[in-house]
Motif scaffolding. Structure first.
Motif, PDB file in Angstrom:
ATOM      1  N   LEU A 298      44.900  64.373  36.602  1.00 30.31           N
ATOM      2  CA  LEU A 298      43.953  63.458  36.919  1.00 30.31           C
ATOM      3  C   LEU A 298      44.054  61.667  36.516  1.00 30.31           C
ATOM      4  N   TYR A 299      45.377  61.543  35.940  1.00 31.65           N
ATOM      5  CA  TYR A 299      45.243  59.716  36.212  1.00 31.65           C
ATOM      6  C   TYR A 299      45.938  59.743  37.260  1.00 31.65           C
ATOM      7  N   PHE A 300      46.661  59.892  38.138  1.00 35.22           N
ATOM      8  CA  PHE A 300      47.160  59.610  39.615  1.00 35.22           C
ATOM      9  C   PHE A 300      45.975  60.196  40.356  1.00 35.22           C
ATOM     10  N   ARG A 301      45.023  60.735  40.181  1.00 34.88           N
ATOM     11  CA  ARG A 301      44.013  61.121  40.836  1.00 34.88           C
ATOM     12  C   ARG A 301      42.486  59.806  40.521  1.00 34.88           C
ATOM     13  N   LEU A 302      42.408  58.858  39.456  1.00 34.43           N
ATOM     14  CA  LEU A 302      41.618  58.603  38.963  1.00 34.43           C
ATOM     15  C   LEU A 302      42.152  56.666  39.128  1.00 34.43           C
ATOM     16  N   SER A 303      43.325  56.583  39.286  1.00 32.47           N
ATOM     17  CA  SER A 303      43.800  55.064  39.548  1.00 32.47           C
ATOM     18  C   SER A 303      44.663  55.186  41.175  1.00 32.47           C
ATOM     19  N   VAL A 304      43.940  55.671  41.704  1.00 31.16           N
ATOM     20  CA  VAL A 304      44.378  55.370  43.451  1.00 31.16           C
ATOM     21  C   VAL A 304      44.094  53.532  43.143  1.00 31.16           C
ATOM     22  N   VAL A 305      43.549  53.176  43.098  1.00 30.15           N
ATOM     23  CA  VAL A 305      43.257  51.772  42.665  1.00 30.15           C
ATOM     24  C   VAL A 305      43.209  51.622  41.627  1.00 30.15           C
ATOM     25  N   PRO A 306      43.772  50.716  40.649  1.00 34.16           N
ATOM     26  CA  PRO A 306      43.808  50.136  39.446  1.00 34.16           C
ATOM     27  C   PRO A 306      43.597  49.156  39.315  1.00 34.16           C
ATOM     28  N   ILE A 307      42.708  48.629  38.319  1.00 34.34           N
ATOM     29  CA  ILE A 307      42.846  47.533  37.693  1.00 34.34           C
ATOM     30  C   ILE A 307      42.555  46.684  36.592  1.00 34.34           C
ATOM     31  N   ARG A 308      42.921  45.738  36.255  1.00 30.27           N
ATOM     32  CA  ARG A 308      42.837  45.496  35.023  1.00 30.27           C
ATOM     33  C   ARG A 308      42.320  43.642  35.462  1.00 30.27           C
ATOM     34  N   THR A 309      41.373  43.808  33.803  1.00 35.10           N
ATOM     35  CA  THR A 309      40.583  42.906  34.423  1.00 35.10           C
ATOM     36  C   THR A 309      40.782  41.892  32.514  1.00 35.10           C
ATOM     37  N   PRO A 310      40.736  40.991  32.751  1.00 32.57           N
ATOM     38  CA  PRO A 310      41.321  39.931  32.114  1.00 32.57           C
ATOM     39  C   PRO A 310      40.572  39.645  31.018  1.00 32.57           C
ATOM     40  N   PRO A 311      40.747  39.083  29.594  1.00 37.31           N
ATOM     41  CA  PRO A 311      40.398  39.428  28.817  1.00 37.31           C
ATOM     42  C   PRO A 311      40.117  37.375  28.839  1.00 37.31           C
ATOM     43  N   LEU A 312      39.171  36.777  28.202  1.00 34.14           N
ATOM     44  CA  LEU A 312      38.838  35.725  28.037  1.00 34.14           C
ATOM     45  C   LEU A 312      40.234  34.515  27.855  1.00 34.14           C
ATOM     46  N   ARG A 313      40.720  34.925  26.691  1.00 32.56           N
ATOM     47  CA  ARG A 313      42.481  34.463  26.757  1.00 32.56           C
ATOM     48  C   ARG A 313      42.957  33.735  26.803  1.00 32.56           C
ATOM     49  N   GLU A 314      42.940  34.986  28.587  1.00 34.52           N
ATOM     50  CA  GLU A 314      43.862  33.990  30.279  1.00 34.52           C
ATOM     51  C   GLU A 314      43.000  34.012  30.781  1.00 34.52           C
ATOM     52  N   ARG A 315      41.853  33.882  30.679  1.00 35.27           N
ATOM     53  CA  ARG A 315      40.965  32.559  31.758  1.00 35.27           C
ATOM     54  C   ARG A 315      40.510  31.926  31.311  1.00 35.27           C
ATOM     55  N   ALA A 316      41.170  30.929  30.488  1.00 31.11           N
ATOM     56  CA  ALA A 316      40.192  29.697  29.451  1.00 31.11           C
ATOM     57  C   ALA A 316      39.593  28.557  30.488  1.00 31.11           C
ATOM     58  N   GLU A 317      40.415  28.609  31.792  1.00 33.21           N
ATOM     59  CA  GLU A 317      39.482  27.551  32.344  1.00 33.21           C
ATOM     60  C   GLU A 317      37.886  27.823  32.640  1.00 33.21           C
ATOM     61  N   ASP A 318      37.321  29.556  32.815  1.00 36.36           N
ATOM     62  CA  ASP A 318      36.524  29.955  32.665  1.00 36.36           C
ATOM     63  C   ASP A 318      35.588  29.542  31.875  1.00 36.36           C
ATOM     64  N   ILE A 319      35.843  28.767  30.701  1.00 37.66           N
ATOM     65  CA  ILE A 319      35.214  28.457  29.884  1.00 37.66           C
ATOM     66  C   ILE A 319      33.441  28.092  29.645  1.00 37.66           C
ATOM     67  N   PRO A 320      34.676  26.800  29.850  1.00 35.77           N
ATOM     68  CA  PRO A 320      33.378  25.394  30.277  1.00 35.77           C
ATOM     69  C   PRO A 320      32.215  26.382  31.313  1.00 35.77           C
ATOM     70  N   LEU A 321      32.119  27.680  32.523  1.00 37.15           N
ATOM     71  CA  LEU A 321      31.372  27.492  33.205  1.00 37.15           C
ATOM     72  C   LEU A 321      30.401  28.605  32.714  1.00 37.15           C
ATOM     73  N   LEU A 322      31.478  29.982  31.276  1.00 37.73           N
ATOM     74  CA  LEU A 322      30.449  30.312  30.690  1.00 37.73           C
ATOM     75  C   LEU A 322      29.803  29.792  30.779  1.00 37.73           C
ATOM     76  N   VAL A 323      30.359  28.519  29.134  1.00 41.62           N
ATOM     77  CA  VAL A 323      29.141  28.209  27.702  1.00 41.62           C
ATOM     78  C   VAL A 323      27.670  27.102  28.240  1.00 41.62           C
ATOM     79  N   GLN A 324      27.865  26.736  29.659  1.00 44.01           N
ATOM     80  CA  GLN A 324      27.037  26.482  30.347  1.00 44.01           C
ATOM     81  C   GLN A 324      25.774  27.587  30.695  1.00 44.01           C
ATOM     82  N   TYR A 325      26.777  28.580  31.362  1.00 47.95           N
ATOM     83  CA  TYR A 325      25.706  29.507  31.803  1.00 47.95           C
ATOM     84  C   TYR A 325      24.766  30.497  30.734  1.00 47.95           C
TER      85      TYR A 325
END
Length: 457
Positions: A298-325
């Protein structure tokens, strides 16, 4: 060139309609029964259906009901030689856009077809416009320009139009459900997005929730009920927190995904579906499979395309945009002028560890951000004193300019506030509140019973 399907058990009628449609510049497709017509709909795009009212076997009304159950939004014109107000009313109530009587008059057919196709075109344009607005400004907007986020969005744009299953892996709070919705939105699939939370459902109800059940299948099953697979036909099924599913049910789920076929609980009739699967997990599913806690196949069937969602600490440059939003969203809700956020506050927020969080969803009533009274220096880690640090409290720094301050998160307080607001919004109606919260009524009842201060909710 719009494709128009004509369903009539009299071949002569089909020939007349085919000739008229050709003259109107449409591409006609003919079928002599509802069953054959539905096979065509499953096989190719159809812009309009013209169907007889009475036919041997399934009727035109059955066609309307079947299209609705299957998730299609194809306009249908009903035609019949049995003209009556009752038939017209029934057809419209079941979802027909127009009604024609036999013998068909070409001018009446031309007008009905032109109106139905125009209505369908406008509906599709409005739906596309709504999706674009949601993607840009809606509550499910994904905000950011960091390389980590761009990589995820590029992968989604590439995989969304395909039928490949997608496994979204990431920490809790990284916006996995938002990305799943984006995959469905960009897929172009005509059906709906149906979500099953494998962690929230009681174990005994997961199978029924997935596959539905027949009347009498178990105690309390008083009527036939569709499951998530049926409701997601021609759409997307989101299996949230898939790692929490029991091993015995994983085998049934695997078969349903592979064969695109299943049986309701208590039933013996195979049901064919066309469903796209997206699953989420906050665990290392490969490690779970290696340890025997999750089926490897089942794992192999589900993970045909695995995508890791990055936490905010790995995309700190997005924080100003998020704050304004978030600031714009909160100001719009409160009807106030959008305040300026000092650079030192943005710099402070970018230095925070931000465990998990990353989903760009505006917090209700302030949530994880609090507009404060004037204050010069960035707030200390625990927030300024006076409010206990709980979400929604107004932090009060010493004098200065308006700033945006992170509130200290308390999971119990967040849950109580959310439940209270849902109950207030629904006038205390628990079933509607549970639906609003995205949980079962039983789960809501258990959460209320677990609190000694229920009266406050």
């Amino acid at each position: 060139m719009p494709t128009v399907l004509c369903i009539d058990d009299e071949p002569a009628v089909g020939v007349v309609v085919e000739h008229a449609l050709n003259e109107l510049g449409h591409e006609p497709v003919l079928a002599t029964s509802v069953e054959d017509g539905l096979k065509i709909v499953n096989r190719q795009p159809v812009d309009l259906i013209i169907s007889d009212y009475r036919m041997p076997g399934a009727t035109g009304l059955d066609l309307l009901d079947n299209l609705k159950e299957m998730g299609f939004e194809i306009p249908v014109i009903i035609m019949t030689g049995y003209s009556s107000i009752e038939n017209a009313v029934l057809s419209i109530r079941h979802g027909a856009v127009d009604y024609l009587t036999k013998p068909l008059r070409q001018e009446a057919l031309r007008i009905a077809v032109a109106n139905a196709i125009e209505v369908n075109r406008l509906r599709r344009e409005n739906e596309q416009f709504r999706r674009e607005l949601d993607a840009l400004h809606g509550p499910s907007a994904i905000v950011g320009q960091s390389p980590a986020l761009k990589q995820v969005l590029e992968t989604i744009a590439s995989v969304a139009p395909t039928r490949a299953t997608v496994l979204l892996e990431g920490e809790s709070g990284t916006g996995k459900e938002l990305f799943a919705r984006l995959i469905h939105t960009q897929s172009g699939r005509p059906g709906q997005l149906v979500t099953i939370n494998c962690a929230a459902l009681p174990e005994g109800l997961v199978e029924s929730a997935l596959f539905g059940h027949e009347r009498g299948a178990f105690t309390g099953a008083t009527q036939r009920t569709q499951g998530a697979f049926e409701r997601a036909h021609h759409g997307t099924l989101l299996l949230d927190e898939i790692s929490e599913m029991r091993l015995d049910l994983q085998a049934k789920l695997l078969r349903a995904i592979q064969e695109q076929e299943f049986e309701r609980v208590g039933g013996h009739q195979p049901i064919k579906v066309n469903v796209r699967i997206v699953a989420t997990t906050n665990r290392d599913l490969a490690a779970e499979a290696e340890a025997g806690r999750f089926r490897r196949d089942l794992y192999f069937r589900l993970s045909v395309v695995p995508i890791r969602t990055p936490p905010l600490r790995e995309r700190a440059e997005d924080i100003p945009l998020l704050v304004q939003y978030f600031v714009r969203h909160a100001a719009q809700q409160m009807g106030t002028k959008v305040p300026l956020v000092p650079p030192e506050t943005l710099a402070y927020l970018q230095r925070l560890p931000w465990p998990g969080t990353g989903g760009a969803r505006p917090p209700a009533g302030g949530g994880g951000v609090t507009l404060t009274r004037p204050g010069g220096a960035p707030p200390p880690r625990g927030g300024w004193g006076g409010g206990g640090g709980g979400t929604g409290h107004l932090a009060t720094p010493p004098g200065g300019s308006p700033v945006l301050a992170p509130a200290t998160f308390n999971l119990r307080e967040l849950e109580e506030i959310t439940i209270r607001r849902a109950l207030e919004a629904t006038g205390g109606h628990r079933a509607r509140a549970a639906e609003l919260l995205g949980i079962s009524e039983r789960t809501l009842r258990n959460k209320l019973n677990a609190r000694p201060d229920d009266a406050a909710l």
